[in-house]
Each structure stands twice: as C-alpha cells, then as structure tokens.
Write a protein that holds these residues in place. Structure first.
Motif, PDB file in Angstrom:
ATOM      1  N   LEU A  34      22.967  -7.621 -19.335  1.00  0.00           N
ATOM      2  CA  LEU A  34      21.710  -7.747 -20.083  1.00  0.00           C
ATOM      3  C   LEU A  34      20.690  -6.710 -19.623  1.00  0.00           C
ATOM      4  N   MET A  35      20.641  -6.461 -18.313  1.00  0.00           N
ATOM      5  CA  MET A  35      19.710  -5.446 -17.820  1.00  0.00           C
ATOM      6  C   MET A  35      20.132  -4.043 -18.258  1.00  0.00           C
ATOM      7  N   GLN A  36      21.415  -3.808 -18.349  1.00  0.00           N
ATOM      8  CA  GLN A  36      21.891  -2.503 -18.796  1.00  0.00           C
ATOM      9  C   GLN A  36      21.582  -2.263 -20.270  1.00  0.00           C
ATOM     10  N   ARG A  83      13.877 -13.547 -19.836  1.00  0.00           N
ATOM     11  CA  ARG A  83      13.455 -12.965 -18.558  1.00  0.00           C
ATOM     12  C   ARG A  83      14.343 -11.814 -18.098  1.00  0.00           C
ATOM     13  N   ILE A  84      15.644 -11.979 -18.156  1.00  0.00           N
ATOM     14  CA  ILE A  84      16.544 -10.935 -17.643  1.00  0.00           C
ATOM     15  C   ILE A  84      16.398  -9.651 -18.458  1.00  0.00           C
ATOM     16  N   VAL A  85      16.323  -9.786 -19.764  1.00  0.00           N
ATOM     17  CA  VAL A  85      16.136  -8.605 -20.621  1.00  0.00           C
ATOM     18  C   VAL A  85      14.790  -7.952 -20.315  1.00  0.00           C
ATOM     19  N   GLY A  86      13.741  -8.766 -20.177  1.00  0.00           N
ATOM     20  CA  GLY A  86      12.424  -8.238 -19.851  1.00  0.00           C
ATOM     21  C   GLY A  86      12.407  -7.505 -18.522  1.00  0.00           C
ATOM     22  N   ILE A  87      13.065  -8.075 -17.530  1.00  0.00           N
ATOM     23  CA  ILE A  87      13.156  -7.413 -16.226  1.00  0.00           C
ATOM     24  C   ILE A  87      13.897  -6.091 -16.367  1.00  0.00           C
ATOM     25  N   GLY A  88      14.987  -6.098 -17.113  1.00  0.00           N
ATOM     26  CA  GLY A  88      15.753  -4.866 -17.321  1.00  0.00           C
ATOM     27  C   GLY A  88      14.914  -3.784 -17.978  1.00  0.00           C
ATOM     28  N   LEU A  89      14.128  -4.164 -18.962  1.00  0.00           N
ATOM     29  CA  LEU A  89      13.265  -3.193 -19.644  1.00  0.00           C
ATOM     30  C   LEU A  89      12.179  -2.658 -18.717  1.00  0.00           C
ATOM     31  N   LEU A  90      11.586  -3.545 -17.919  1.00  0.00           N
ATOM     32  CA  LEU A  90      10.554  -3.109 -16.979  1.00  0.00           C
ATOM     33  C   LEU A  90      11.123  -2.205 -15.898  1.00  0.00           C
ATOM     34  N   VAL A  91      12.318  -2.535 -15.422  1.00  0.00           N
ATOM     35  CA  VAL A  91      12.977  -1.673 -14.433  1.00  0.00           C
ATOM     36  C   VAL A  91      13.255  -0.312 -15.052  1.00  0.00           C
ATOM     37  N   HIS A  92      13.709  -0.304 -16.284  1.00  0.00           N
ATOM     38  CA  HIS A  92      14.021   0.951 -16.963  1.00  0.00           C
ATOM     39  C   HIS A  92      12.782   1.857 -17.035  1.00  0.00           C
ATOM     40  N   VAL A  93      11.659   1.312 -17.485  1.00  0.00           N
ATOM     41  CA  VAL A  93      10.465   2.153 -17.607  1.00  0.00           C
ATOM     42  C   VAL A  93       9.901   2.518 -16.232  1.00  0.00           C
ATOM     43  N   ALA A  94      10.075   1.642 -15.250  1.00  0.00           N
ATOM     44  CA  ALA A  94       9.630   1.980 -13.892  1.00  0.00           C
ATOM     45  C   ALA A  94      10.443   3.147 -13.344  1.00  0.00           C
TER      46      ALA A  94
END
Length: 105
Positions: A34-36, A83-94
């Motif tokens: 999901l994060m990927q 939550r997991i998708v949101g975290i993945g998206l935030l990690v991506h932009v970070a």
C-alpha cells in the motif's frame, strides 16, 4: 544514473519497508504494498515537458506534489482505513523534498 537519483529511488523502497516492518509487522507485505502505491502520484510527471528533468524539484511543480495535495495526504493518514496509504503518500513527498534539498547542495 547519478548517485543522488539512485539513492532517491532506493529510499523510496527502503523507507516504506522499514515503516511497514516497524509499524505493521504482522501485515508487513500488505502495508508495504500500500505504501509503494504512493509512487502512482508520480504519474503527474507525465504532464510536464520534459517528463523527466534531473535538476527539477517535483515539490510545488507537479500537481500531485503541491501543498493542497499534501494536505489531502495528511488527512488520509488520520482515519484507520486510509492511514497506510496516507503515510505512504507523505513519505513519498518527504523523500521528494529531501531530494530537492540534495539537489541544492
């Protein structure tokens, strides 16, 4: 491929893997996958000309890498279901923001 770009791509795999392992170990593969999926926001690069410019910062340039979009990603990180998708998206932009900083040095 230049070292910065290689590091950037490796971090896009390693950081979500570490987060999935640390936060969701019992369902690691699902959380990691999901994060990927956050990489799908890079489809907005197809709207740019040229599609890939090694010295271009994606934050603030591509539509899915702007402040309003990042705000939506933060909201997605709040409810349990997204939550997991949101975290993945935030990690991506970070990680993209980190790459922008590295470009300037």
């Amino acid at each position: 491929m230049e070292p910065r770009a290689t590091l950037h791509l490796l971090l896009h795999v390693a950081v979500p893997a570490l987060l999935a392992w640390g936060l969701y170990r019992e369902r690691f593969w699902r959380a990691f996958a999901l994060m990927q999926l956050a990489w799908l926001i890079d489809l907005d690069h197809l709207l740019a000309d040229p599609v890939y410019a090694p010295g271009r910062c994606s934050i603030g340039f591509h539509p899915l890498h702007t402040a309003p979009a990042i705000g939506v990603y933060a909201l997605l990180a709040l409810p349990r279901r997204t939550r997991i998708v949101g975290i993945g998206l935030l990690v991506h932009v970070a990680l993209d923001a980190l790459d922008c900083l590295l470009m300037r040095t």
